[in-house]
Write an enzyme that holds these catalytic residues in place. Structure first.
Site, short mmCIF file in Angstrom:
data_model
loop_
_atom_site.label_atom_id
_atom_site.label_comp_id
_atom_site.label_asym_id
_atom_site.label_seq_id
_atom_site.Cartn_x
_atom_site.Cartn_y
_atom_site.Cartn_z
CG ASP A 75 -18.90 -129.38 11.33
OD1 ASP A 75 -19.23 -130.17 10.42
OD2 ASP A 75 -17.83 -128.75 11.30
CE1 TYR A 157 -10.25 -139.75 10.02
CE2 TYR A 157 -12.35 -138.59 10.10
CZ TYR A 157 -11.07 -138.72 9.60
OH TYR A 157 -10.61 -137.82 8.68
P1 ITT Z 1 -23.27 -133.46 7.49
O1 ITT Z 1 -22.31 -132.31 7.30
O2 ITT Z 1 -24.25 -133.62 6.36
O3 ITT Z 1 -23.94 -133.44 8.83
P2 ITT Z 1 -20.86 -135.12 7.36
O4 ITT Z 1 -20.67 -136.62 7.27
O5 ITT Z 1 -20.24 -134.24 6.29
O6 ITT Z 1 -22.43 -134.86 7.49
P3 ITT Z 1 -19.20 -133.84 9.42
O7 ITT Z 1 -18.69 -132.80 8.48
O8 ITT Z 1 -19.67 -133.37 10.76
O9 ITT Z 1 -20.40 -134.68 8.79
O10 ITT Z 1 -18.15 -135.00 9.66
C1 ITT Z 1 -16.78 -134.79 9.77
C2 ITT Z 1 -16.03 -136.06 9.58
O11 ITT Z 1 -15.98 -136.74 10.83
C3 ITT Z 1 -16.57 -137.05 8.55
O12 ITT Z 1 -15.47 -137.66 7.95
C4 ITT Z 1 -17.33 -138.05 9.39
O13 ITT Z 1 -17.36 -139.33 8.78
C5 ITT Z 1 -16.52 -138.05 10.68
N1 ITT Z 1 -17.36 -138.32 11.84
C6 ITT Z 1 -18.36 -137.54 12.32
N2 ITT Z 1 -18.92 -138.13 13.40
C7 ITT Z 1 -18.26 -139.31 13.59
C8 ITT Z 1 -18.40 -140.37 14.51
O14 ITT Z 1 -19.35 -140.36 15.44
N3 ITT Z 1 -17.56 -141.41 14.40
C9 ITT Z 1 -16.62 -141.46 13.45
N4 ITT Z 1 -16.43 -140.50 12.54
C10 ITT Z 1 -17.25 -139.43 12.59
#
Ligand code: ITT
Length: 202
Positions: A75, A157
């Site tokens: 996460d 982001y």
């Molecule tokens: P899973 O839960 O299926 O793994 P998700 O896209 O829902 O996938 P998260 O809840 O961890 O993943 O993501 C939280 C938010 O942060 C989401 O809006 C992502 O696009 C963003 N995010 C995660 N990693 C990022 C990265 O490396 N660069 C930019 N934004 C990121």
């Protein structure tokens, strides 16, 4: 990806293919990983908790209980200092449930307005379940939020985040360049170090 038969295989409990690709870049061929879709698994995993750790655990436990397979999840949240750590654990739904990356970025830039303090950090928590035992790993990438989105690569982001030590946003970098700075790679390094010790490979 070429895998050898002794390579440890882990299901990566994510529906986000960008994460799978980045994790492969970070881990190399030390372990084999397969995302949920690649594994033929269809899960919508809720993220109901107020910490990254609890949400990561929820994802890995859901997949472990359903499949019995060694697996991990992660996460990630973006913590912005001016916004007291927001959007943080709510990063995926900052502009509302199911919101697009563009809508989340738009809300973020509006909330920050012309604030001079642009400091922020990405935080990644990996939850690994190996033979029924649970382990947690962390990775942090400090940086700052731009005033306008720049670049088309990456996801989420990335167009508004410049890691410390760089002058490009993550969305202006190649996957290899993002990997140099990335929160996800740092957490993956911890995971690999742990597996090297416990599984004694490489
Ligand atoms: P899973 O839960 O299926 O793994 P998700 O896209 O829902 O996938 P998260 O809840 O961890 O993943 O993501 C939280 C938010 O942060 C989401 O809006 C992502 O696009 C963003 N995010 C995660 N990693 C990022 C990265 O490396 N660069 C930019 N934004 C990121």
């Amino acid at each position: 990806m070429i895998m050898n038969s002794s390579m440890l295989q882990l299901v990566f409990a994510t529906n986000n293919q960008h994460k799978v690709d980045e994790m492969r870049t970070a881990i190399g061929n030390f372990i084999g990983i397969m995302g949920l879709k690649e594994s033929g698994l269809n899960f919508e995993i809720p993220e109901p908790h107020n910490t990254l750790e609890k949400n990561a655990l929820e994802k890995s436990r859901t997949v472990y209980v359903a499949t019995g397979k060694n697996c991990f999840s992660e996460d990630t949240g973006l913590a912005v200092h001016f916004l007291n750590g927001e959007p943080g654990v709510r990063s995926a739904r900052y502009a509302g449930p199911g919101s697009s990356a563009a809508a989340n970025i738009d809300r973020l830039l509006r909330q920050m307005a012309d604030s001079r303090n642009r400091d922020a950090e990405f935080r990644t928590v990996i939850s690994l379940i190996l033979e029924g035992n649970e382990f947690i790993f962390h990775g942090i990438c400090p940086g700052s939020i731009t005033r306008q989105p720049r670049g088309n690569a990456g996801f989420g982001y990335d167009p508004v985040f410049v890691p410390n030590g760089a002058d490009k946003t993550f969305a202006e970098m190649s996957p290899e360049e993002k990997n140099i700075f990335s929160h996800r790679r740092k957490a993956a390094d911890e995971l690999v170090r742990f597996l090297q010790i416990t599984h004694g490979k490489n």
